[in-house]
Design a protein around this motif. Structure first.
Motif, PDB file in Angstrom:
ATOM      1  N   UNK A 253       0.841  -1.181   0.000  1.00 44.19           N
ATOM      2  CA  UNK A 253       0.000   0.000   0.000  1.00 44.19           C
ATOM      3  C   UNK A 253       0.883   1.240   0.000  1.00 44.19           C
TER       4      UNK A 253
ATOM      5  N   UNK B 240       0.795   5.305   1.130  1.00 39.53           N
ATOM      6  CA  UNK B 240       0.063   6.257   1.958  1.00 39.53           C
ATOM      7  C   UNK B 240       0.758   7.605   1.912  1.00 39.53           C
TER       8      UNK B 240
ATOM      9  N   UNK C 220      -1.178  12.264   5.686  1.00 35.16           N
ATOM     10  CA  UNK C 220      -2.517  12.746   5.986  1.00 35.16           C
ATOM     11  C   UNK C 220      -3.624  12.071   5.196  1.00 35.16           C
ATOM     12  N   UNK C 221      -3.253  11.067   4.400  1.00 39.44           N
ATOM     13  CA  UNK C 221      -4.244  10.377   3.566  1.00 39.44           C
ATOM     14  C   UNK C 221      -4.379   8.923   4.004  1.00 39.44           C
ATOM     15  N   UNK C 222      -5.283   8.227   3.331  1.00 40.43           N
ATOM     16  CA  UNK C 222      -5.515   6.825   3.667  1.00 40.43           C
ATOM     17  C   UNK C 222      -4.649   5.911   2.799  1.00 40.43           C
ATOM     18  N   UNK C 223      -4.401   4.694   3.241  1.00 42.23           N
ATOM     19  CA  UNK C 223      -3.620   3.748   2.441  1.00 42.23           C
ATOM     20  C   UNK C 223      -4.337   3.378   1.150  1.00 42.23           C
TER      21      UNK C 223
ATOM     22  N   UNK D  71      -4.121   0.694  -2.148  1.00 37.11           N
ATOM     23  CA  UNK D  71      -3.542  -0.559  -2.618  1.00 37.11           C
ATOM     24  C   UNK D  71      -2.786  -0.353  -3.934  1.00 37.11           C
TER      25      UNK D  71
ATOM     26  N   UNK E 281       3.545   0.783   2.723  1.00 39.53           N
ATOM     27  CA  UNK E 281       3.191  -0.181   3.759  1.00 39.53           C
ATOM     28  C   UNK E 281       3.127  -1.577   3.179  1.00 39.53           C
TER      29      UNK E 281
END
Lengths: 110, 113
Positions: A36, A38, A41-44, A46, A88
């Motif tokens: 992932x 990221x 300040x943002x979301x992971x 894919x 990640x």
């Protein structure tokens, strides 16, 4: 306890270079592996999934899996400044959840 | 928008208040996961739910935290009597099946004063 280890970085590479991100995991029964991205300040988000030994390519990204050595890696070719983010690694051992590493920060300089 | 929807995006609470975070999974997904992320730390699993069932809550603190995913409506993560240490980003994710890739919502950022 299932563990996923990543070098926290930052990993600095110049624009156009290949970035190599590595991840090791402790559970030999792990079956599914994910990368992932990221942004701060943002979301992971894919990027790649890989399930069998070997390489899997998708555009500038290549995921590599070696179950015998219990590591998975992500190569980013022709790195761009927009690739600067935390990457990640996530592993699933066939149980219900993904276990995430703490991530490697990648910095691509123009 | 067919993605995972979370609200509120930002929530401020004073110590002792309750926080409720909501999550609607991606269309067609019936598996919902909640993760917590503290600054400079990784994603920590909290709970995994399917419709009306808690499948795995091994990452959930024993007290003050609860989660549900009712037959109708979004999944809810509830934190009672919040403390400053609960300040974090709470991410919801959904998947089409167990063990498959997760798709994350934008997260709910809780600040406890």
């Amino acid at each position: 306890q299932k563990e996923v280890e990543q070098n926290s970085g930052p990993l600095s590479v110049p624009e156009g270079a290949i970035a190599s991100l590595n991840c090791t995991y402790s559970d030999r029964g792990s079956q599914s592996f994910f990368w992932y991205r990221q942004y701060s300040g943002k979301s992971p988000e894919l990027i790649m999934s890989i399930y069998s030994n070997g390489d899997k390519e998708d555009g500038r990204f290549t995921a590599q899996l070696n179950k015998a050595s219990q590591y998975v890696s992500l190569l980013i070719r022709d790195s761009q400044p927009s690739d600067s983010a935390t990457y990640l690694c996530a592993v699933n051992a066939g149980y219900s959840t993904l276990t995430f590493g703490k991530g490697t920060m990648l910095l691509v300089s123009p | 928008n067919a993605g995972v929807m979370q609200n509120p995006r930002h929530l401020v609470r004073r110590r002792g208040q309750e926080a409720r975070l909501r999550c609607s999974p991606m269309k067609g997904h019936s598996h919902v996961y909640w993760y917590r992320q503290l600054p400079e730390e990784g994603l920590k699993f909290m709970v995994y739910l399917q419709k009306e069932n808690i499948i795995d809550e091994s990452g959930m603190p024993k007290e003050r935290f609860s989660a549900e995913f009712p037959k109708e409506g979004p999944s809810i993560l509830r934190i009672q009597q919040v403390v400053r240490g609960d300040s974090a980003a709470y991410f919801c994710a959904s998947s089409p099946g167990q063990g498959q890739e997760l798709f994350f919502g934008e997260g709910s950022r809780l600040t406890v004063l």
